[in-house]
Write a protein that holds these residues in place. Structure first.
Motif, PDB file in Angstrom:
ATOM      1  N   MET A  11       0.904  -1.162   0.002  1.00 52.52           N
ATOM      2  CA  MET A  11       0.205   0.129  -0.156  1.00 52.52           C
ATOM      3  C   MET A  11       0.862   1.344   0.079  1.00 52.52           C
ATOM      4  N   TYR A  12       0.425   2.179  -0.828  1.00 47.81           N
ATOM      5  CA  TYR A  12       1.353   3.602  -0.989  1.00 47.81           C
ATOM      6  C   TYR A  12       0.394   4.627  -0.566  1.00 47.81           C
ATOM      7  N   SER A  13       1.141   5.715  -0.129  1.00 44.92           N
ATOM      8  CA  SER A  13       0.341   6.960   0.267  1.00 44.92           C
ATOM      9  C   SER A  13       0.129   7.831  -1.106  1.00 44.92           C
ATOM     10  N   GLN A  14       0.636   7.469  -2.307  1.00 48.02           N
ATOM     11  CA  GLN A  14       0.552   8.291  -3.610  1.00 48.02           C
ATOM     12  C   GLN A  14       0.969   9.526  -3.512  1.00 48.02           C
ATOM     13  N   SER A  15       0.508  10.201  -2.725  1.00 46.83           N
ATOM     14  CA  SER A  15       0.743  11.636  -2.255  1.00 46.83           C
ATOM     15  C   SER A  15       1.707  11.899  -1.471  1.00 46.83           C
ATOM     16  N   ALA A  16       2.584  13.145  -1.448  1.00 51.48           N
ATOM     17  CA  ALA A  16       3.499  13.516  -0.529  1.00 51.48           C
ATOM     18  C   ALA A  16       2.920  13.970   1.048  1.00 51.48           C
ATOM     19  N   TYR A  17       3.949  13.991   2.001  1.00 51.92           N
ATOM     20  CA  TYR A  17       3.892  14.425   3.016  1.00 51.92           C
ATOM     21  C   TYR A  17       4.841  14.870   3.781  1.00 51.92           C
ATOM     22  N   ARG A  18       4.791  16.018   4.319  1.00 48.08           N
ATOM     23  CA  ARG A  18       6.013  16.385   5.191  1.00 48.08           C
ATOM     24  C   ARG A  18       6.340  15.193   6.140  1.00 48.08           C
ATOM     25  N   PHE A  19       7.683  15.165   6.215  1.00 45.49           N
ATOM     26  CA  PHE A  19       8.301  14.192   7.370  1.00 45.49           C
ATOM     27  C   PHE A  19       9.284  14.987   8.283  1.00 45.49           C
ATOM     28  N   GLY A  20       8.732  15.726   9.082  1.00 47.60           N
ATOM     29  CA  GLY A  20       9.353  16.523   9.911  1.00 47.60           C
ATOM     30  C   GLY A  20      10.188  17.588   9.302  1.00 47.60           C
ATOM     31  N   ASP A  21      11.531  17.564   9.230  1.00 47.84           N
ATOM     32  CA  ASP A  21      12.409  18.482   8.749  1.00 47.84           C
ATOM     33  C   ASP A  21      12.192  18.227   6.926  1.00 47.84           C
ATOM     34  N   TYR A  22      11.779  17.088   6.428  1.00 49.63           N
ATOM     35  CA  TYR A  22      11.809  16.843   5.039  1.00 49.63           C
ATOM     36  C   TYR A  22      10.477  16.600   4.571  1.00 49.63           C
ATOM     37  N   TYR A  23      10.410  15.888   3.311  1.00 46.05           N
ATOM     38  CA  TYR A  23       9.229  15.397   2.827  1.00 46.05           C
ATOM     39  C   TYR A  23       9.247  14.006   1.997  1.00 46.05           C
ATOM     40  N   GLY A  24       8.230  13.334   2.038  1.00 42.74           N
ATOM     41  CA  GLY A  24       8.329  11.955   1.146  1.00 42.74           C
ATOM     42  C   GLY A  24       7.040  11.544   0.931  1.00 42.74           C
ATOM     43  N   HIS A  25       7.125  10.119   0.333  1.00 42.99           N
ATOM     44  CA  HIS A  25       6.138   9.369  -0.017  1.00 42.99           C
ATOM     45  C   HIS A  25       6.364   8.126   1.200  1.00 42.99           C
ATOM     46  N   MET A  26       5.054   7.556   1.497  1.00 45.15           N
ATOM     47  CA  MET A  26       5.208   6.371   2.456  1.00 45.15           C
ATOM     48  C   MET A  26       4.601   5.172   1.820  1.00 45.15           C
ATOM     49  N   GLY A  27       4.974   4.208   2.090  1.00 49.80           N
ATOM     50  CA  GLY A  27       4.362   2.713   1.775  1.00 49.80           C
ATOM     51  C   GLY A  27       4.214   1.795   2.903  1.00 49.80           C
ATOM     52  N   LEU A  28       3.361   0.765   2.834  1.00 49.62           N
ATOM     53  CA  LEU A  28       3.224  -0.331   3.769  1.00 49.62           C
ATOM     54  C   LEU A  28       3.453  -1.602   2.919  1.00 49.62           C
ATOM     55  N   PHE A  29       4.526  -2.498   3.465  1.00 48.56           N
ATOM     56  CA  PHE A  29       4.827  -3.539   2.593  1.00 48.56           C
ATOM     57  C   PHE A  29       4.629  -5.104   3.415  1.00 48.56           C
ATOM     58  N   PRO A  30       3.931  -5.888   2.884  1.00 45.73           N
ATOM     59  CA  PRO A  30       3.468  -6.917   3.610  1.00 45.73           C
ATOM     60  C   PRO A  30       5.138  -7.752   3.965  1.00 45.73           C
ATOM     61  N   VAL A  31       4.811  -8.250   5.223  1.00 45.56           N
ATOM     62  CA  VAL A  31       6.334  -8.992   5.722  1.00 45.56           C
ATOM     63  C   VAL A  31       6.337 -10.290   5.754  1.00 45.56           C
ATOM     64  N   LEU A  32       4.962 -10.856   6.067  1.00 49.50           N
ATOM     65  CA  LEU A  32       4.968 -12.614   6.217  1.00 49.50           C
ATOM     66  C   LEU A  32       4.759 -13.104   5.048  1.00 49.50           C
ATOM     67  N   ASP A  33       5.507 -14.538   4.830  1.00 43.64           N
ATOM     68  CA  ASP A  33       5.235 -15.312   3.564  1.00 43.64           C
ATOM     69  C   ASP A  33       3.702 -15.608   3.695  1.00 43.64           C
ATOM     70  N   SER A  34       2.852 -15.693   4.677  1.00 44.36           N
ATOM     71  CA  SER A  34       1.537 -16.255   4.507  1.00 44.36           C
ATOM     72  C   SER A  34       0.639 -15.054   3.859  1.00 44.36           C
ATOM     73  N   GLN A  35       1.079 -13.666   3.662  1.00 41.74           N
ATOM     74  CA  GLN A  35       0.543 -12.674   3.319  1.00 41.74           C
ATOM     75  C   GLN A  35       1.006 -12.549   1.806  1.00 41.74           C
ATOM     76  N   LYS A  36       2.428 -12.810   1.429  1.00 41.93           N
ATOM     77  CA  LYS A  36       2.804 -12.425   0.179  1.00 41.93           C
ATOM     78  C   LYS A  36       2.452 -13.607  -0.809  1.00 41.93           C
ATOM     79  N   THR A  37       2.096 -14.718  -0.287  1.00 45.97           N
ATOM     80  CA  THR A  37       1.665 -16.140  -1.074  1.00 45.97           C
ATOM     81  C   THR A  37       0.078 -15.826  -1.159  1.00 45.97           C
ATOM     82  N   ALA A  38      -0.670 -15.072  -0.425  1.00 45.07           N
ATOM     83  CA  ALA A  38      -2.002 -15.017  -0.695  1.00 45.07           C
ATOM     84  C   ALA A  38      -2.259 -14.402  -1.708  1.00 45.07           C
ATOM     85  N   GLU A  39      -2.218 -14.735  -3.114  1.00 48.84           N
ATOM     86  CA  GLU A  39      -2.424 -13.937  -4.053  1.00 48.84           C
ATOM     87  C   GLU A  39      -3.524 -14.769  -4.996  1.00 48.84           C
TER      88      GLU A  39
END
Length: 377
Positions: free
Chosen positions: A217-245
């Motif tokens: 999952m991705y933020s798509q748009s930019a956000y301030r990140f304290g002193d800086y700015y950026g794009h954020m993402g959430l990435f599945p960690v577990l094999d049980s998630q990655k293989t649930a396709e």
């Protein structure tokens, strides 16, 4: 062996792209308020007002169909879960910003998985999928005009790294088309094909229609990140998630995506790595064009923490009704350190509260700034 070779090749290719790029060095992070990072067009607010009107009419059109008012987008709930976000214990100094200031800190979080479109569709309809996240127990200076007693931070995610709506101008055009052809998706598709950005507009509907637990999952748009700015993402960690396709098939139930989430969370936990790309140059890492994917060669993802959702009932009806009718999420009611940036987010500053007000008025309900995870069933 094959995986190691793949990583080596990818790393070499990244280094080549980085060497050829005119972007500043990866660690030359640009301040969020540097000139050129954001550029507001003079007619932007007038167009935002028009978009609010279009979105409200679509909300009312949905009510005419279903006799219930929904959000302006992300209409169909697929699952709601509670969990925790832990900031990385060994977080480097430059990443200690906003809610990530204290390494090792743990926050309660709640999230809603949903289909992104403005219609209640069968899950056989391909399209973007989203996740709304509320973080609890957040302290620090708030954005201007926000009650300092609020202790939450909201983030929004979709399963594509860019947003085809691009900016305020494009959003007004696309939303006007969606309203005009609300009851005729085929006609909408035909008119989108007449646009010069037709590839971009159809890209979300080319996303794999698979089990949502496997999606990054991705933020798509930019956000301030304290002193800086950026794009954020959430990435599945577990094999049980990655293989649930599992892919949605034509003979699957219309609610198959929520069924799959329910089955997954019935016995397993889910984990996501929370990451950020930091911008170094508006030309390479723009805030005003949400359709641009930031190249990981010039802005690599850096890990901030881990979100864990334990096994639970992801489709409890009391929780679903509470979230749909009483929960309010708005990135503009969060910390100053995570200020939403770019025209897509300035648009949301107007549209989200208006959507909430419309929904509450029609449903005779009251959306709230829920301040404790214990308030959610």
């Amino acid at each position: 062996m094959a995986e190691t070779l793949k990583e080596t090749v990818n790393s070499a290719w990244t280094n080549v792209k980085r060497g050829l790029s005119s972007a500043p060095p990866n660690d030359a992070y640009l301040a969020w308020d540097e000139p050129g990072v954001e550029t507001v067009k003079p007619d932007e607010q007038e167009k935002i007002e028009r978009i609010k009107e279009v979105m409200e009419r679509m909300q009312r059109h949905n009510f005419d169909r279903h006799r219930h008012a929904f959000r302006a987008t992300h209409v169909k709930t697929q699952g709601i879960v509670k969990g925790q976000l832990q900031v990385n214990p060994d977080l480097p100094e430059h990443l200690r910003q906003g809610i990530f200031t204290e390494p090792g800190k743990v926050y309660d979080v709640a999230a809603r998985y949903a289909n992104e479109p403005y219609l209640l569709q069968r899950d056989q309809e391909a399209g973007p999928r989203g996740l709304g996240l509320k973080v609890f127990g957040v302290t620090g200076p708030r954005l201007e005009g926000v009650d300092e007693s609020i202790t939450t931070q909201d983030f929004f995610w979709n399963n594509a790294p860019s947003i085809e709506l691009t900016d305020v101008d494009t959003t007004l055009e696309i939303m006007s088309l969606r309203e005009k052809y609300f009851d005729d998706p085929a006609a909408l598709g035909r008119h989108l094909k007449l646009r010069t950005d037709l590839v971009k507009q159809h890209a979300p509907y080319m996303l794999p229609n698979t089990n949502m637990i496997s999606h990054a999952m991705y933020s798509q748009s930019a956000y301030r990140f304290g002193d800086y700015y950026g794009h954020m993402g959430l990435f599945p960690v577990l094999d049980s998630q990655k293989t649930a396709e599992d892919k949605v098939k034509s003979d699957d139930p219309a609610s198959v995506l929520s069924d799959w989430l329910f089955d997954y969370f019935n016995g397993k936990e889910a984990k996501y790595e929370f990451k950020i790309q930091l911008g170094t140059d508006p030309a390479h890492h723009p805030t005003e064009d949400g359709s641009v994917v930031w190249d990981e060669a010039t802005s690599p993802y850096q890990s901030l923490g881990t979100i864990t959702f334990p096994a639970q009932d992801s489709f409890g009806q009391a929780r679903r009704v509470f979230w749909e009718d009483r929960m309010a999420l708005d990135g503009w009611r969060g910390l100053a350190a995570h200020r939403p940036m770019g025209s897509i987010n300035r648009l949301r500053k107007g549209v989200y509260p208006h959507s909430k007000t419309t929904r509450d008025k029609i449903n005779v309900s009251k959306s709230e700034d829920v301040q404790s995870i214990d308030e959610i069933p």
